[in-house]
Design an enzyme around this catalytic site. Structure first.
Site, PDB file in Angstrom:
ATOM      1  N   ASP A 195      17.940  -1.062  -0.106  1.00 22.94           N
ATOM      2  CA  ASP A 195      18.220  -1.696  -0.710  1.00 22.94           C
ATOM      3  C   ASP A 195      19.523  -1.544  -1.901  1.00 22.94           C
ATOM      4  O   ASP A 195      20.550  -2.415  -1.376  1.00 22.94           O
ATOM      5  CB  ASP A 195      17.390  -2.297  -1.972  1.00 22.94           C
ATOM      6  CG  ASP A 195      16.228  -3.054  -1.593  1.00 22.94           C
ATOM      7  OD1 ASP A 195      16.053  -3.115   0.300  1.00 22.94           O
ATOM      8  OD2 ASP A 195      15.416  -4.014  -1.951  1.00 22.94           O
ATOM      9  N   ASP A 200      15.041   0.924  -4.853  1.00 21.57           N
ATOM     10  CA  ASP A 200      14.891   1.155  -3.528  1.00 21.57           C
ATOM     11  C   ASP A 200      16.374   1.613  -2.437  1.00 21.57           C
ATOM     12  O   ASP A 200      17.139   1.008  -2.972  1.00 21.57           O
ATOM     13  CB  ASP A 200      14.597  -0.655  -3.005  1.00 21.57           C
ATOM     14  CG  ASP A 200      14.281   0.123  -1.580  1.00 21.57           C
ATOM     15  OD1 ASP A 200      13.531  -0.434  -1.202  1.00 21.57           O
ATOM     16  OD2 ASP A 200      15.106   0.047  -0.717  1.00 21.57           O
ATOM     17  N   THR A 235       0.760  -0.933   0.230  1.00 16.35           N
ATOM     18  CA  THR A 235      -0.062   0.183  -0.295  1.00 16.35           C
ATOM     19  C   THR A 235       0.972   0.839   0.053  1.00 16.35           C
ATOM     20  O   THR A 235       0.387   2.592  -0.117  1.00 16.35           O
ATOM     21  CB  THR A 235      -1.139   0.185   1.258  1.00 16.35           C
ATOM     22  OG1 THR A 235       0.131  -0.033   2.489  1.00 16.35           O
ATOM     23  CG2 THR A 235      -1.673  -0.902   1.578  1.00 16.35           C
TER      24      THR A 235
END
Ligand code: PRP
Ligand code: URA
Ligand code: MG
Length: 216
Positions: free
Chosen positions: A211, A208, A114
Site C-alpha cells: 500500500d 503494509d 487470517t
C-alpha cells in the site's frame, strides 16, 4: 556478514546510513514519493549483498597499462522471482544491477482476516532450475507467503541452496518458520524486527508495504 543466532541469515551492516533510511520509511508521515525513493535505496543494497553471495571463478584481464589484473568473473545465471504485489517493487533494483535479467512472478495474497497466504498465479522462466534465484518480497512476517512461493520454486526444480530470499524487514518468528521448511535458503535482510502484532503485521514495522509503495 552472517548473524548470530540466526543460521543462514545475512543481515546488512547496521550502519547509521542504513538506520537513517529505515527511519524514513518507517515514519508514518513519510510521503509515498519519499517512501519509494528510500525503499529503493535499501533494495539496491540488498541486491548488491545478494550478488556478493554468488559463486565466482578466477578471471585475468589485460589492462591498458600492459599489465594483467587477476580478478574474478561471475559463474552461473541469475533470475529474479517477485511475490506480487509488494515484491514487484524490488524488480527495478535487480534490473539496475543485472542487465536484462529474467524475472518470474508468483502472485500470493495474504488473507486480511487470517493472514493465511493464497496462491493465485505463477509464471517463471523455463530454465529456472539452472539459475540462481533471487526471491523478492520486502516483508517476511509469519513466513507463510515466502514458504508457499519457495514451494513453487522447488517444484520447478530449483535447488534450495540456489535460492536467496531478499527482504527489507523480517522477524525471528518468520525466520524460524521459513527455515524450518527451507533451512538451506539464505535469507538476506536489512532488519530483524521485534515481532508480530495480533494482525500478524511486523512491529515496529512500517505498515503494509505494498500500500505504501503503490497506493497511499
Ligand atoms: C505481504 C508481503 C508478503 C506477505 C508477508 O503481502 O508483501 O508477501 O504479506 O506476510 P507473511 O510472511 O505473513 O506471509 P500481502 O499479502 O499483504 O500482499 P501485497 O503484496 O499485495 O501487499
Ligand atoms: N505485509 C506487510 O506489508 N507488512 C507487514 O508488516 C506484514 C505483512
Ligand atoms: Mg504479498
Amino acid at each position: 556478514m552472517s548473524t548470530e543466532p540466526f543460521k543462514n541469515v545475512c543481515l546488512l551492516p547496521q550502519s547509521n546510513q542504513l538506520t537513517g533510511l529505515y527511519t524514513i520509511i518507517r515514519d508514518k508521515t513519510t510521503t509515498r514519493a519519499n517512501f519509494v525513493f528510500y525503499s529503493d535505496r535499501i533494495i539496491r543494497l540488498l541486491v548488491e549483498e545478494g550478488l556478493d553471495h554468488l559463486p565466482v571463478v578466477k578471471k585475468t584481464v589485460a589492462t591498458h597499462t600492459g599489465e594483467d589484473f587477476e580478478g574474478v568473473g561471475f559463474k552461473g545465471n541469475v533470475c529474479g522471482v517477485s511475490i506480487v504485489r509488494a515484491g514487484e517493487s524490488m524488480e527495478q533494483g535487480l534490473r539496475d544491477c543485472c542487465r536484462s535479467v529474467r524475472i518470474g512472478k508468483i502472485l500470493i495474497q495474504r488473507d486480511e482476516e487470517t493472514a493465511m497466504p493464497k496462491l493465485f498465479y505463477e509464471k517463471l522462466p523455463e530454465d529456472i532450475a539452472d539459475r540462481y534465484v533471487f526471491l523478492l518480497d520486502p516483508m517476511l512476517a509469519t513466513g507463510g507467503s515466502a514458504i508457499m512461493a519457495t514451494d513453487v520454486l522447488i517444484k520447478r526444480g530449483v535447488k534450495p541452496e540456489r535460492i536467496f530470499f531478499l527482504n527489507l524487514i523480517c522477524c525471528e518468528e518468520g525466520i524460524q518458520n521459513y527455515h524450518k521448511a527451507f533451512p538451506d535458503v539464505k535469507i538476506i535482510t536489512g532488519c530483524v524486527d521485534k515481532g508480530l502484532n495480533e494482525q500478524r503485521y511486523l512491529v515496529p514495522g512500517l505498515g503494509d508495504f505494498g500500500d505504501r509503495y503503490y497506493c497511499i
